[in-house]
Scaffold this motif. Structure first.
Motif, mmCIF file in Angstrom:
data_model
loop_
_atom_site.group_PDB
_atom_site.id
_atom_site.type_symbol
_atom_site.label_atom_id
_atom_site.label_comp_id
_atom_site.label_asym_id
_atom_site.label_seq_id
_atom_site.Cartn_x
_atom_site.Cartn_y
_atom_site.Cartn_z
ATOM 1 N N LEU A 136 29.658 41.783 35.093
ATOM 2 C CA LEU A 136 29.927 40.657 35.964
ATOM 3 C C LEU A 136 30.744 39.593 35.250
ATOM 4 O O LEU A 136 31.457 38.827 35.869
ATOM 5 C CB LEU A 136 28.618 40.047 36.472
ATOM 6 C CG LEU A 136 27.811 40.928 37.412
ATOM 7 C CD1 LEU A 136 26.504 40.247 37.780
ATOM 8 C CD2 LEU A 136 28.604 41.239 38.661
ATOM 9 N N ASP A 137 30.624 39.533 33.945
ATOM 10 C CA ASP A 137 31.351 38.531 33.168
ATOM 11 C C ASP A 137 32.612 39.163 32.602
ATOM 12 O O ASP A 137 32.658 39.585 31.459
ATOM 13 C CB ASP A 137 30.475 37.990 32.031
ATOM 14 C CG ASP A 137 29.262 37.259 32.541
ATOM 15 O OD1 ASP A 137 29.369 36.652 33.616
ATOM 16 O OD2 ASP A 137 28.221 37.304 31.883
ATOM 17 N N GLY A 138 33.645 39.226 33.416
ATOM 18 C CA GLY A 138 34.913 39.764 32.966
ATOM 19 C C GLY A 138 35.993 38.723 33.133
ATOM 20 O O GLY A 138 35.798 37.677 33.746
ATOM 21 N N ASP A 139 37.146 39.030 32.587
ATOM 22 C CA ASP A 139 38.246 38.097 32.748
ATOM 23 C C ASP A 139 39.224 38.649 33.776
ATOM 24 O O ASP A 139 39.031 39.727 34.330
ATOM 25 C CB ASP A 139 38.930 37.829 31.412
ATOM 26 C CG ASP A 139 39.453 39.097 30.759
ATOM 27 O OD1 ASP A 139 39.255 40.187 31.331
ATOM 28 O OD2 ASP A 139 40.058 38.998 29.676
ATOM 29 N N LEU A 140 40.262 37.908 34.037
ATOM 30 C CA LEU A 140 41.231 38.301 35.045
ATOM 31 C C LEU A 140 41.923 39.604 34.663
ATOM 32 O O LEU A 140 42.179 40.455 35.516
ATOM 33 C CB LEU A 140 42.269 37.188 35.244
ATOM 34 C CG LEU A 140 43.336 37.444 36.292
ATOM 35 C CD1 LEU A 140 42.709 37.703 37.653
ATOM 36 C CD2 LEU A 140 44.299 36.284 36.363
ATOM 37 N N ALA A 141 42.198 39.792 33.390
ATOM 38 C CA ALA A 141 42.852 41.021 32.948
ATOM 39 C C ALA A 141 41.969 42.240 33.239
ATOM 40 O O ALA A 141 42.460 43.283 33.665
ATOM 41 C CB ALA A 141 43.179 40.941 31.460
ATOM 42 N N ALA A 142 40.662 42.100 33.040
ATOM 43 C CA ALA A 142 39.748 43.200 33.324
ATOM 44 C C ALA A 142 39.706 43.492 34.819
ATOM 45 O O ALA A 142 39.706 44.656 35.236
ATOM 46 C CB ALA A 142 38.348 42.871 32.806
ATOM 47 N N LEU A 143 39.713 42.445 35.635
ATOM 48 C CA LEU A 143 39.713 42.624 37.079
ATOM 49 C C LEU A 143 40.990 43.321 37.537
ATOM 50 O O LEU A 143 40.955 44.250 38.343
ATOM 51 C CB LEU A 143 39.567 41.275 37.775
ATOM 52 C CG LEU A 143 39.635 41.300 39.296
ATOM 53 C CD1 LEU A 143 38.510 42.148 39.879
ATOM 54 C CD2 LEU A 143 39.574 39.899 39.854
ATOM 55 N N ARG A 144 42.119 42.897 37.005
ATOM 56 C CA ARG A 144 43.391 43.527 37.377
ATOM 57 C C ARG A 144 43.415 44.984 36.950
ATOM 58 O O ARG A 144 43.931 45.840 37.671
ATOM 59 C CB ARG A 144 44.554 42.762 36.762
ATOM 60 C CG ARG A 144 44.732 41.393 37.399
ATOM 61 C CD ARG A 144 45.905 40.686 36.845
ATOM 62 N NE ARG A 144 47.108 41.445 37.199
ATOM 63 C CZ ARG A 144 48.328 41.047 36.933
ATOM 64 N NH1 ARG A 144 48.525 39.914 36.318
ATOM 65 N NH2 ARG A 144 49.360 41.774 37.272
ATOM 66 N N GLY A 145 42.845 45.285 35.794
ATOM 67 C CA GLY A 145 42.776 46.677 35.341
ATOM 68 C C GLY A 145 41.905 47.519 36.252
ATOM 69 O O GLY A 145 42.250 48.657 36.591
ATOM 70 N N ASP A 146 40.765 46.962 36.667
ATOM 71 C CA ASP A 146 39.888 47.672 37.595
ATOM 72 C C ASP A 146 40.602 47.955 38.904
ATOM 73 O O ASP A 146 40.516 49.046 39.464
ATOM 74 C CB ASP A 146 38.613 46.863 37.861
ATOM 75 C CG ASP A 146 37.706 46.768 36.645
ATOM 76 O OD1 ASP A 146 37.867 47.591 35.720
ATOM 77 O OD2 ASP A 146 36.851 45.863 36.632
ATOM 78 N N CYS A 147 41.330 46.968 39.409
ATOM 79 C CA CYS A 147 42.055 47.138 40.670
ATOM 80 C C CYS A 147 43.150 48.191 40.521
ATOM 81 O O CYS A 147 43.357 49.012 41.420
ATOM 82 C CB CYS A 147 42.664 45.817 41.118
ATOM 83 S SG CYS A 147 41.422 44.591 41.598
ATOM 84 N N ALA A 148 43.851 48.176 39.406
ATOM 85 C CA ALA A 148 44.916 49.154 39.184
ATOM 86 C C ALA A 148 44.358 50.573 39.125
ATOM 87 O O ALA A 148 44.985 51.513 39.611
ATOM 88 C CB ALA A 148 45.671 48.821 37.894
ATOM 89 N N ARG A 149 43.176 50.726 38.557
ATOM 90 C CA ARG A 149 42.566 52.064 38.504
ATOM 91 C C ARG A 149 42.082 52.522 39.870
ATOM 92 O O ARG A 149 42.073 53.704 40.169
ATOM 93 C CB ARG A 149 41.400 52.070 37.512
ATOM 94 C CG ARG A 149 41.846 52.134 36.066
ATOM 95 C CD ARG A 149 40.675 52.382 35.137
ATOM 96 N NE ARG A 149 39.688 51.313 35.171
ATOM 97 C CZ ARG A 149 39.800 50.164 34.519
ATOM 98 N NH1 ARG A 149 40.858 49.927 33.786
ATOM 99 N NH2 ARG A 149 38.859 49.252 34.589
ATOM 100 N N MET A 150 41.682 51.597 40.724
ATOM 101 C CA MET A 150 41.164 51.964 42.045
ATOM 102 C C MET A 150 42.264 52.127 43.088
ATOM 103 O O MET A 150 42.081 52.822 44.079
ATOM 104 C CB MET A 150 40.169 50.912 42.536
ATOM 105 C CG MET A 150 38.871 50.897 41.755
ATOM 106 S SD MET A 150 38.034 52.480 41.730
ATOM 107 C CE MET A 150 37.688 52.735 43.443
#
Length: 67
Positions: free
Chosen positions: A12-26
């Motif tokens: 739950l404690d991630g940064d914007l880069a981690a969120l963007r990476g998750d979105c790119a993988r999905m």
């Protein structure tokens, strides 16, 4: 064949880069729908909007909408 790729646990404690990476993988898992062009509606079919009293009171109490 067995997929042995290890994924780090959901955080739950991630940064914007981690969120963007998750979105790119999905992103490859979802297909964008074809563009739908809405058909025009005859004005004679539009009779107004009805808002429940509770919703109207809620909006009236919000400073952004009632002032």
């Amino acid at each position: 064949m067995t997929n042995l790729e290890v994924h780090k646990p959901f955080e739950l404690d991630g940064d914007l880069a981690a969120l963007r990476g998750d979105c790119a993988r999905m992103a490859p898992h979802w297909a964008a729908p074809e563009r739908v062009t809405p058909l025009p509606v005859s004005p004679s079919l539009i009779h107004g909007v009805r808002v429940p009293a509770a919703s109207a009171r809620l909006l009236d109490a919000m400073s952004d909408y009632g002032d």
